[in-house]
Design a protein around this motif. Structure first.
Motif, PDB file in Angstrom:
ATOM      1  N   ILE A 140      18.921  32.299 123.657  1.00 35.44           N
ATOM      2  CA  ILE A 140      18.211  32.775 122.470  1.00 35.44           C
ATOM      3  C   ILE A 140      18.532  31.972 121.207  1.00 35.44           C
ATOM      4  O   ILE A 140      17.616  31.626 120.468  1.00 35.44           O
ATOM      5  CB  ILE A 140      18.420  34.292 122.272  1.00 35.44           C
ATOM      6  CG1 ILE A 140      17.578  35.018 123.310  1.00 35.44           C
ATOM      7  CG2 ILE A 140      18.045  34.734 120.867  1.00 35.44           C
ATOM      8  CD1 ILE A 140      17.630  36.504 123.243  1.00 35.44           C
ATOM      9  N   PRO A 141      19.775  31.631 120.916  1.00 40.93           N
ATOM     10  CA  PRO A 141      20.013  30.838 119.694  1.00 40.93           C
ATOM     11  C   PRO A 141      19.335  29.463 119.703  1.00 40.93           C
ATOM     12  O   PRO A 141      19.038  28.907 118.645  1.00 40.93           O
ATOM     13  CB  PRO A 141      21.533  30.686 119.658  1.00 40.93           C
ATOM     14  CG  PRO A 141      22.065  31.810 120.464  1.00 40.93           C
ATOM     15  CD  PRO A 141      21.039  32.054 121.522  1.00 40.93           C
ATOM     16  N   SER A 142      19.075  28.914 120.866  1.00 39.82           N
ATOM     17  CA  SER A 142      18.439  27.600 120.971  1.00 39.82           C
ATOM     18  C   SER A 142      16.921  27.664 121.068  1.00 39.82           C
ATOM     19  O   SER A 142      16.265  26.617 121.067  1.00 39.82           O
ATOM     20  CB  SER A 142      18.975  26.875 122.207  1.00 39.82           C
ATOM     21  OG  SER A 142      20.370  26.754 122.153  1.00 39.82           O
ATOM     22  N   MET A 143      16.353  28.833 121.148  1.00 40.72           N
ATOM     23  CA  MET A 143      14.912  28.960 121.361  1.00 40.72           C
ATOM     24  C   MET A 143      14.054  28.334 120.252  1.00 40.72           C
ATOM     25  O   MET A 143      13.028  27.729 120.568  1.00 40.72           O
ATOM     26  CB  MET A 143      14.524  30.424 121.572  1.00 40.72           C
ATOM     27  CG  MET A 143      14.940  30.965 122.928  1.00 40.72           C
ATOM     28  SD  MET A 143      14.375  29.971 124.331  1.00 40.72           S
ATOM     29  CE  MET A 143      12.638  30.257 124.278  1.00 40.72           C
ATOM     30  N   PRO A 144      14.427  28.433 118.962  1.00 40.67           N
ATOM     31  CA  PRO A 144      13.605  27.745 117.958  1.00 40.67           C
ATOM     32  C   PRO A 144      13.524  26.233 118.199  1.00 40.67           C
ATOM     33  O   PRO A 144      12.455  25.636 118.039  1.00 40.67           O
ATOM     34  CB  PRO A 144      14.290  28.068 116.631  1.00 40.67           C
ATOM     35  CG  PRO A 144      14.956  29.375 116.882  1.00 40.67           C
ATOM     36  CD  PRO A 144      15.412  29.301 118.314  1.00 40.67           C
ATOM     37  N   THR A 145      14.619  25.635 118.621  1.00 44.44           N
ATOM     38  CA  THR A 145      14.613  24.199 118.905  1.00 44.44           C
ATOM     39  C   THR A 145      13.748  23.906 120.116  1.00 44.44           C
ATOM     40  O   THR A 145      12.954  22.950 120.111  1.00 44.44           O
ATOM     41  CB  THR A 145      16.049  23.695 119.144  1.00 44.44           C
ATOM     42  OG1 THR A 145      16.851  24.066 118.028  1.00 44.44           O
ATOM     43  CG2 THR A 145      16.085  22.204 119.337  1.00 44.44           C
ATOM     44  N   TYR A 146      13.897  24.704 121.176  1.00 46.40           N
ATOM     45  CA  TYR A 146      13.059  24.523 122.366  1.00 46.40           C
ATOM     46  C   TYR A 146      11.583  24.687 122.017  1.00 46.40           C
ATOM     47  O   TYR A 146      10.728  23.945 122.501  1.00 46.40           O
ATOM     48  CB  TYR A 146      13.426  25.517 123.466  1.00 46.40           C
ATOM     49  CG  TYR A 146      14.795  25.345 124.059  1.00 46.40           C
ATOM     50  CD1 TYR A 146      15.406  24.101 124.138  1.00 46.40           C
ATOM     51  CD2 TYR A 146      15.498  26.442 124.555  1.00 46.40           C
ATOM     52  CE1 TYR A 146      16.658  23.951 124.693  1.00 46.40           C
ATOM     53  CE2 TYR A 146      16.745  26.296 125.113  1.00 46.40           C
ATOM     54  CZ  TYR A 146      17.326  25.049 125.175  1.00 46.40           C
ATOM     55  OH  TYR A 146      18.573  24.900 125.722  1.00 46.40           O
ATOM     56  N   ALA A 147      11.287  25.684 121.189  1.00 45.03           N
ATOM     57  CA  ALA A 147       9.900  25.934 120.795  1.00 45.03           C
ATOM     58  C   ALA A 147       9.353  24.756 119.991  1.00 45.03           C
ATOM     59  O   ALA A 147       8.204  24.349 120.182  1.00 45.03           O
ATOM     60  CB  ALA A 147       9.806  27.220 119.981  1.00 45.03           C
ATOM     61  N   PHE A 148      10.176  24.198 119.104  1.00 44.46           N
ATOM     62  CA  PHE A 148       9.736  23.051 118.303  1.00 44.46           C
ATOM     63  C   PHE A 148       9.371  21.883 119.203  1.00 44.46           C
ATOM     64  O   PHE A 148       8.272  21.331 119.111  1.00 44.46           O
ATOM     65  CB  PHE A 148      10.827  22.636 117.309  1.00 44.46           C
ATOM     66  CG  PHE A 148      10.479  21.388 116.543  1.00 44.46           C
ATOM     67  CD1 PHE A 148       9.656  21.452 115.434  1.00 44.46           C
ATOM     68  CD2 PHE A 148      10.953  20.156 116.951  1.00 44.46           C
ATOM     69  CE1 PHE A 148       9.314  20.305 114.733  1.00 44.46           C
ATOM     70  CE2 PHE A 148      10.622  19.004 116.260  1.00 44.46           C
ATOM     71  CZ  PHE A 148       9.804  19.074 115.149  1.00 44.46           C
ATOM     72  N   PHE A 149      10.276  21.488 120.079  1.00 42.50           N
ATOM     73  CA  PHE A 149      10.015  20.326 120.924  1.00 42.50           C
ATOM     74  C   PHE A 149       8.942  20.603 121.965  1.00 42.50           C
ATOM     75  O   PHE A 149       8.145  19.719 122.296  1.00 42.50           O
ATOM     76  CB  PHE A 149      11.308  19.813 121.567  1.00 42.50           C
ATOM     77  CG  PHE A 149      12.178  19.095 120.586  1.00 42.50           C
ATOM     78  CD1 PHE A 149      11.810  17.865 120.077  1.00 42.50           C
ATOM     79  CD2 PHE A 149      13.361  19.663 120.146  1.00 42.50           C
ATOM     80  CE1 PHE A 149      12.593  17.200 119.150  1.00 42.50           C
ATOM     81  CE2 PHE A 149      14.152  19.011 119.216  1.00 42.50           C
ATOM     82  CZ  PHE A 149      13.767  17.775 118.712  1.00 42.50           C
ATOM     83  N   GLY A 150       8.872  21.820 122.473  1.00 43.92           N
ATOM     84  CA  GLY A 150       7.814  22.174 123.413  1.00 43.92           C
ATOM     85  C   GLY A 150       6.441  22.070 122.767  1.00 43.92           C
ATOM     86  O   GLY A 150       5.504  21.500 123.340  1.00 43.92           O
TER      87      GLY A 150
END
Length: 180
Positions: A140-150
């Protein structure tokens, strides 16, 4: 050198417009989803509205891409389809960057509980074991980064495909097009 600056400048403006349309769509849909305790009729209306908005955004973005590509191709009579494709790809990259940043800002600052709410839904699912839930909690803490790159990758690929399709006929290869 001037040609490179020109393509980057034009693609940046096109990307800003395309990314702005997609970010506006994101904002409208997210605001519609925040309506508190909607009735069944309102839920149906919201779902129909978001579907219509999605289709309108899709067609408007494709139309805008075509307009920007034609405008860029009109700046130089020597432009060929491959340079028009490069322009479209750069515009798609800039557009994807703007949309991905807008989505990341939304899930980071405006609605940071979006993933925690999703985790709560997963906790209620009897099919989820504790190890899977723990793995999701760690992500969950990394999800904004994953969402950005995705989003960046997906939107760039999508825009590149649209550019490839549109650039085949921009500029037109019809030798009789300008004759009356």
């Amino acid at each position: 050198m001037n040609d490179k600056a020109s393509i980057w400048n034009s693609a940046g403006k096109a990307g800003l417009a395309l990314g702005g349309v997609s970010a506006a769509y994101l904002l409208i849909v997210q605001l519609l989803s925040k309506i508190q305790e909607p009735s069944l009729g309102l839920v149906i209306l919201i779902n129909v509205s978001t579907t219509i908005l999605w289709a309108a955004k899709l067609f408007f973005c494709i139309y805008l891409m075509k307009v920007f590509m034609k405008k860029y191709a009109a700046t130089d009579p020597e432009i060929d389809n491959s340079r028009t494709f490069r322009f479209g790809t750069l515009a798609a990259l800039f557009s994807a960057l703007i949309y991905a940043a807008a989505y990341m800002a939304y899930i980071t600052f405006i609605d940071p509980d979006i993933f925690a709410q999703s985790l709560d839904i997963l906790r209620d699912n009897p099919m989820m074991d504790s190890a899977t839930l723990e793995a999701v909690e760690e992500m969950i803490p990394s999800m904004p980064t994953y969402a950005f790159f995705g989003n960046l990758i997906y939107c760039t690929l999508y825009g590149t495909i649209v550019s490839a399709i549109l650039s085949r006929n921009i500029p037109s290869s019809n030798p009789f097009e300008n004759q009356q």
